[in-house]
Motif scaffolding. Sequence first.
Motif, PDB file in Angstrom:
ATOM      1  N   PRO A 232      -0.654  -9.198  17.938  1.00 48.23           N
ATOM      2  CA  PRO A 232       0.527  -9.885  18.497  1.00 48.23           C
ATOM      3  C   PRO A 232       1.100  -9.249  19.763  1.00 48.23           C
ATOM      4  O   PRO A 232       2.100  -9.715  20.269  1.00 48.23           O
ATOM      5  CB  PRO A 232       1.533  -9.773  17.344  1.00 48.23           C
ATOM      6  N   GLN A 233       0.471  -8.168  20.265  1.00 49.05           N
ATOM      7  CA  GLN A 233       0.923  -7.574  21.516  1.00 49.05           C
ATOM      8  C   GLN A 233       0.670  -8.552  22.663  1.00 49.05           C
ATOM      9  O   GLN A 233      -0.460  -8.997  22.859  1.00 49.05           O
ATOM     10  CB  GLN A 233       0.160  -6.275  21.793  1.00 49.05           C
ATOM     11  N   PRO A 234       1.699  -8.937  23.421  1.00 47.50           N
ATOM     12  CA  PRO A 234       1.487  -9.896  24.505  1.00 47.50           C
ATOM     13  C   PRO A 234       0.730  -9.278  25.671  1.00 47.50           C
ATOM     14  O   PRO A 234       0.865  -8.089  25.960  1.00 47.50           O
ATOM     15  CB  PRO A 234       2.909 -10.291  24.915  1.00 47.50           C
ATOM     16  N   SER A 235      -0.075 -10.083  26.318  1.00 46.37           N
ATOM     17  CA  SER A 235      -0.802  -9.686  27.512  1.00 46.37           C
ATOM     18  C   SER A 235      -0.725 -10.827  28.505  1.00 46.37           C
ATOM     19  O   SER A 235      -0.772 -11.999  28.121  1.00 46.37           O
ATOM     20  CB  SER A 235      -2.262  -9.376  27.169  1.00 46.37           C
ATOM     21  N   LEU A 236      -0.619 -10.495  29.786  1.00 46.25           N
ATOM     22  CA  LEU A 236      -0.515 -11.535  30.808  1.00 46.25           C
ATOM     23  C   LEU A 236      -1.754 -12.431  30.813  1.00 46.25           C
ATOM     24  O   LEU A 236      -1.654 -13.651  30.920  1.00 46.25           O
ATOM     25  CB  LEU A 236      -0.312 -10.890  32.182  1.00 46.25           C
ATOM     26  N   GLY A 237      -2.918 -11.835  30.678  1.00 47.44           N
ATOM     27  CA  GLY A 237      -4.142 -12.623  30.645  1.00 47.44           C
ATOM     28  C   GLY A 237      -4.211 -13.514  29.419  1.00 47.44           C
ATOM     29  O   GLY A 237      -4.611 -14.687  29.509  1.00 47.44           O
ATOM     30  N   ARG A 238      -3.811 -12.987  28.274  1.00 41.72           N
ATOM     31  CA  ARG A 238      -3.832 -13.781  27.049  1.00 41.72           C
ATOM     32  C   ARG A 238      -2.806 -14.909  27.099  1.00 41.72           C
ATOM     33  O   ARG A 238      -3.061 -16.015  26.591  1.00 41.72           O
ATOM     34  CB  ARG A 238      -3.543 -12.874  25.848  1.00 41.72           C
ATOM     35  N   MET A 239      -1.662 -14.652  27.727  1.00 42.84           N
ATOM     36  CA  MET A 239      -0.640 -15.695  27.854  1.00 42.84           C
ATOM     37  C   MET A 239      -1.165 -16.860  28.701  1.00 42.84           C
ATOM     38  O   MET A 239      -0.899 -18.025  28.400  1.00 42.84           O
ATOM     39  CB  MET A 239       0.636 -15.113  28.463  1.00 42.84           C
TER      40      MET A 239
END
Length: 296
Positions: A232-239
């Motif tokens: 669940p750690q957000p990442s700019l690429g994943r977003m």
Amino acid sequence: MTIPAESSGRVSSLRLLMGNPVTVVSAALLVLIAFVAVTANWIAPYGINDVDVPNALQPPSGAHWFGTDELGRDVLSRVLVATQASMRVAVISVAFAAVVGVTIGVVSGYRGGWLDTVFMRVVDVMFAFPVLLLALAVVAILGPGVTTTILAIGIVYTPIFARVARASTMSVRVEPFVSVSRSMGTGHLYILGRHILPNIAGPLVVQASLSLAFAILSEAALSFLGLGIQPPQPSLGRMIFDSQGFVTMAWWMAVFPGAAIFVTVLAFNLFGDGLRDVLDPRQRTLAETRRKGTQQ
């Protein structure tokens, strides 16, 4: 009173940096980005995983400046924390690449001979692989995750630092002050620490700034492919990846993470160009000439 040459050089360098508006703006952006990276967990208005389904896909508003995603999570909070994660990965991976690459490059350039040949053939082999492909290979072997992403990006950029350090070392080792130190029986470690490293620091600092920009892009690419920072750690690429199914109805899900990547990479690149103008003697001469020309 006479100003020492070293102090005068520092003043001149600072004047050149401050005299370039683009460099000043990029430096200010980097300070702001660093502030966000350090304080993201405190300044984020909402929890990064606070689900609010009734308010899903809400456009930017007073309550949610960057809107909400498909689960009702605050996009601004997630962008802030994701920027922190990207910066952490970039800084650690580039630091790893710099330590390993500079060590290889300095030893190779200083000693020469068969050691230089062996080191440079290994570097050449690493350069033969495209950057993203090599990173994907490392992640595929070790598995996805933050630690693997840092290691993959660090390995990818190690040969770049090795090449820069080797070329700079080879140009410095033939200088008279190095030859004098050798003739006096000075130890190799002392020569490397006292004469070589300080005189090759300029190109390495510039390379570090540029590598940070590309490291952020590499992290975003790996996370976009699902091989970098894991939920669940957000990442700019994943977003950006998660926004693909909502581009037409929720443009903000892709625009704001993409803008964060764009601004960060642009700031590092512009600041690196400014450092090159100051630390590279040829570029510095051109910059001083342009500055004097505008003053006349």
